[in-house]
Design a protein around this motif. Structure first.
Motif, mmCIF file in Angstrom:
data_model
loop_
_atom_site.group_PDB
_atom_site.id
_atom_site.type_symbol
_atom_site.label_atom_id
_atom_site.label_comp_id
_atom_site.label_asym_id
_atom_site.label_seq_id
_atom_site.Cartn_x
_atom_site.Cartn_y
_atom_site.Cartn_z
ATOM 1 N N VAL A 253 15.089 12.186 5.941
ATOM 2 C CA VAL A 253 13.911 11.728 5.193
ATOM 3 C C VAL A 253 13.647 10.231 5.368
ATOM 4 N N ARG A 254 14.717 9.443 5.489
ATOM 5 C CA ARG A 254 14.502 7.993 5.676
ATOM 6 C C ARG A 254 13.790 7.724 6.996
ATOM 7 N N ALA A 255 14.272 8.370 8.060
ATOM 8 C CA ALA A 255 13.661 8.158 9.382
ATOM 9 C C ALA A 255 12.234 8.699 9.383
ATOM 10 N N GLN A 256 11.994 9.809 8.694
ATOM 11 C CA GLN A 256 10.619 10.335 8.613
ATOM 12 C C GLN A 256 9.706 9.343 7.898
ATOM 13 N N CYS A 257 10.229 8.733 6.837
ATOM 14 C CA CYS A 257 9.424 7.789 6.063
ATOM 15 C C CYS A 257 9.083 6.557 6.915
ATOM 16 N N ARG A 258 10.069 6.046 7.631
ATOM 17 C CA ARG A 258 9.820 4.882 8.508
ATOM 18 C C ARG A 258 8.813 5.222 9.600
ATOM 19 N N THR A 259 8.949 6.424 10.165
ATOM 20 C CA THR A 259 8.042 6.817 11.251
ATOM 21 C C THR A 259 6.614 6.974 10.716
ATOM 22 N N LEU A 261 5.293 5.456 8.104
ATOM 23 C CA LEU A 261 4.746 4.118 7.836
ATOM 24 C C LEU A 261 4.457 3.377 9.135
ATOM 25 N N GLY A 262 5.282 3.596 10.149
ATOM 26 C CA GLY A 262 5.028 3.008 11.472
ATOM 27 C C GLY A 262 3.710 3.534 12.043
ATOM 28 N N ASN A 263 3.449 4.815 11.833
ATOM 29 C CA ASN A 263 2.171 5.382 12.289
ATOM 30 C C ASN A 263 0.999 4.704 11.583
ATOM 31 N N VAL A 264 1.150 4.464 10.284
ATOM 32 C CA VAL A 264 0.057 3.819 9.530
ATOM 33 C C VAL A 264 -0.158 2.389 10.052
ATOM 34 N N GLU A 265 0.945 1.691 10.285
ATOM 35 C CA GLU A 265 0.847 0.292 10.747
ATOM 36 C C GLU A 265 0.089 0.203 12.071
ATOM 37 N N LEU A 266 0.437 1.092 12.988
ATOM 38 C CA LEU A 266 -0.223 1.105 14.295
ATOM 39 C C LEU A 266 -1.703 1.471 14.159
ATOM 40 N N LEU A 267 -1.965 2.429 13.294
ATOM 41 C CA LEU A 267 -3.320 2.942 13.081
ATOM 42 C C LEU A 267 -4.276 1.846 12.617
ATOM 43 N N VAL A 268 -3.828 1.005 11.663
ATOM 44 C CA VAL A 268 -4.729 0.019 11.047
ATOM 45 C C VAL A 268 -4.610 -1.364 11.696
ATOM 46 N N GLY A 269 -3.741 -1.482 12.686
ATOM 47 C CA GLY A 269 -3.504 -2.771 13.342
ATOM 48 C C GLY A 269 -4.677 -3.181 14.236
ATOM 49 N N PRO A 270 -4.673 -4.457 14.667
ATOM 50 C CA PRO A 270 -5.829 -5.009 15.396
ATOM 51 C C PRO A 270 -6.139 -4.285 16.711
ATOM 52 N N GLU A 271 -5.098 -3.918 17.457
ATOM 53 C CA GLU A 271 -5.383 -3.292 18.762
ATOM 54 C C GLU A 271 -6.088 -1.969 18.589
ATOM 55 N N ALA A 308 9.829 0.515 -0.663
ATOM 56 C CA ALA A 308 9.941 -0.792 -1.313
ATOM 57 C C ALA A 308 10.139 -1.879 -0.251
ATOM 58 N N GLU A 309 10.791 -1.520 0.825
ATOM 59 C CA GLU A 309 11.056 -2.483 1.900
ATOM 60 C C GLU A 309 9.793 -2.754 2.724
ATOM 61 N N LEU A 310 8.961 -1.732 2.910
ATOM 62 C CA LEU A 310 7.863 -1.846 3.878
ATOM 63 C C LEU A 310 6.468 -1.973 3.259
ATOM 64 N N LEU A 311 6.314 -1.555 2.025
ATOM 65 C CA LEU A 311 4.975 -1.637 1.409
ATOM 66 C C LEU A 311 4.865 -2.900 0.562
ATOM 67 N N PRO A 312 3.636 -3.383 0.301
ATOM 68 C CA PRO A 312 3.489 -4.639 -0.447
ATOM 69 C C PRO A 312 4.115 -4.546 -1.834
ATOM 70 N N VAL A 333 2.414 9.918 3.660
ATOM 71 C CA VAL A 333 1.908 8.692 3.018
ATOM 72 C C VAL A 333 0.407 8.564 3.249
ATOM 73 N N GLU A 334 -0.328 8.096 2.245
ATOM 74 C CA GLU A 334 -1.745 7.757 2.440
ATOM 75 C C GLU A 334 -2.083 6.533 1.605
ATOM 76 N N GLY A 335 -3.233 5.962 1.855
ATOM 77 C CA GLY A 335 -3.664 4.814 1.071
ATOM 78 C C GLY A 335 -4.957 4.250 1.643
#
Ligand code: ISJ
Length: 338
Positions: A253-259, A261-271, A308-312, A333-335
């Protein structure tokens, strides 16, 4: 229809409040809709606004996701579809009872919703949520309930020519009932549907995930009405630990959660946004009103730790118990990034 002159408004974003804050928030200003997430044992509050009331398994956070309106709203009910609309936005909700939530009824519900969007003249969808009880259970024909739902949705959208045009969406479990749906549509701006370069577009998933692929975009960028150069909102779909089209980190579950959130980061990032013609950049720190769906109660502490580590730190995050569309997914995750 007369329209008031288009004036710049703030970026569309919800607030996560206590579950009974429906009327309190209305005093602060007009409200489009409220999605309420409650422990299955809690009595549903009287809903003044359109929106889903979703029963969830304990232990779960109980929250009201309140969508403030940009101006005065008018509301109504059309054959069981509740709605409220401002000049620019329409919020609708609909419900299918547990006894009538198969593919045929899902298709009918989508057709009726689209007919209402056309009648009220809010042609562009921005966000859709669907909560389905027993999402991983089998139907009478042996098909998984989620896959059956996808068939009904896809057949309706095919008729409308919308198979690959759907916006940010979540389809996730509920602890009781049938299907709860809510959506937001708009007019006067062109929302931009956004895909993730690390994920196959869901509407191109291979048939091993079901007879009909899911229809949604990974996110929808909503420009500001009247001020397209200003920072808009990125409405992020329910996002899980899927790379390409495959589930990653089965059982972890930890690795799934990181992955996820990593997908969200890439999705909303500048590139990625730049590739879609959007000149604004967002990161995980810009994610507001995040909702984290967790399948198993025993995974809640680990998921909270990773988030808690990765979200604001200052953003409110709701941890909601729900089953997820694939049996091997443990967290989603959504937001909204603003
Ligand atoms: C998690 C996924 O899909 C889920 C199912 C969706 C749907 O069927 O519309 C949308 C987002 C997620 O809630 C995924 O396929 O990545």
């Amino acid at each position: 229809m007369t329209r008031s002159p288009v004036q710049p408004v703030g970026a569309l974003a919800p607030l996560l409040l206590a579950p009974d804050s429906d009327s309190a928030s209305a005093e602060d200003g007009p409200v489009l809709g409220v999605n309420r997430y409650l422990d299955v044992a809690s009595a549903p509050a009287d809903a003044t606004h359109p929106g889903m009331t979703v029963p969830l398994a304990a232990p779960t956070d109980e929250v009201a996701e309140v969508w403030p309106a940009d101006g005065p709203v008018r509301s109504g009910d059309h054959g069981g579809i509740r709605y409220a609309h401002s000049d620019r936005f329409l919020f609708c909700s609909a419900r299918l009872p547990g006894s009538g939530s198969g593919a045929r009824e899902v298709g009918r519900m989508y057709r009726e919703l689209f007919a209402l969007l056309a009648r009220l003249d809010y042609p562009r969808l921005v966000r859709v949520w669907n909560h389905i009880a027993g999402i991983n259970d089998r139907t009478g024909t042996g098909e998984e309930t989620y896959r059956d739902f996808c068939v009904g949705r896809s057949l309706a959208l095919e008729e409308l020519g919308m198979l690959s045009d759907m916006p940010a969406t979540t389809v996730i479990g509920a602890a009781a009932g049938g299907v709860e749906l809510s959506l937001i549509a708009t007019r006067g701006v062109d929302p931009v549907n956004v895909e993730n370069p690390r994920q196959v577009p869901a509407y191109h998933y291979p048939s091993r995930y079901g007879r009909r692929a899911p229809n949604f975009a990974r996110a929808t960028y909503l420009p500001r009405h009247g001020d397209p150069a200003a920072r808009g909102s990125v409405l992020v779909s329910g996002t899980a630990s899927i790379i390409g089209h495959e589930t990653r980190h089965v059982g972890d579950v930890r690795a799934q959660c990181r992955t996820a959130l990593g997908n969200v980061e890439l999705l909303v990032g500048p590139e990625n946004l730049g590739r879609h013609g959007v000149d604004h950049a967002y990161g995980l720190a810009d994610l507001r009103a995040a909702k984290v769906y967790v399948r198993h109660a025993e995974d809640l502490p680990a998921v909270r730790e990773v988030c808690a580590e990765l979200l604001p730190a200052d953003g409110r995050v709701a941890y909601l118990r729900a089953d997820i569309c694939r049996a091997d997914l443990l967290v989603e995750v959504e937001g909204v990034a603003t």
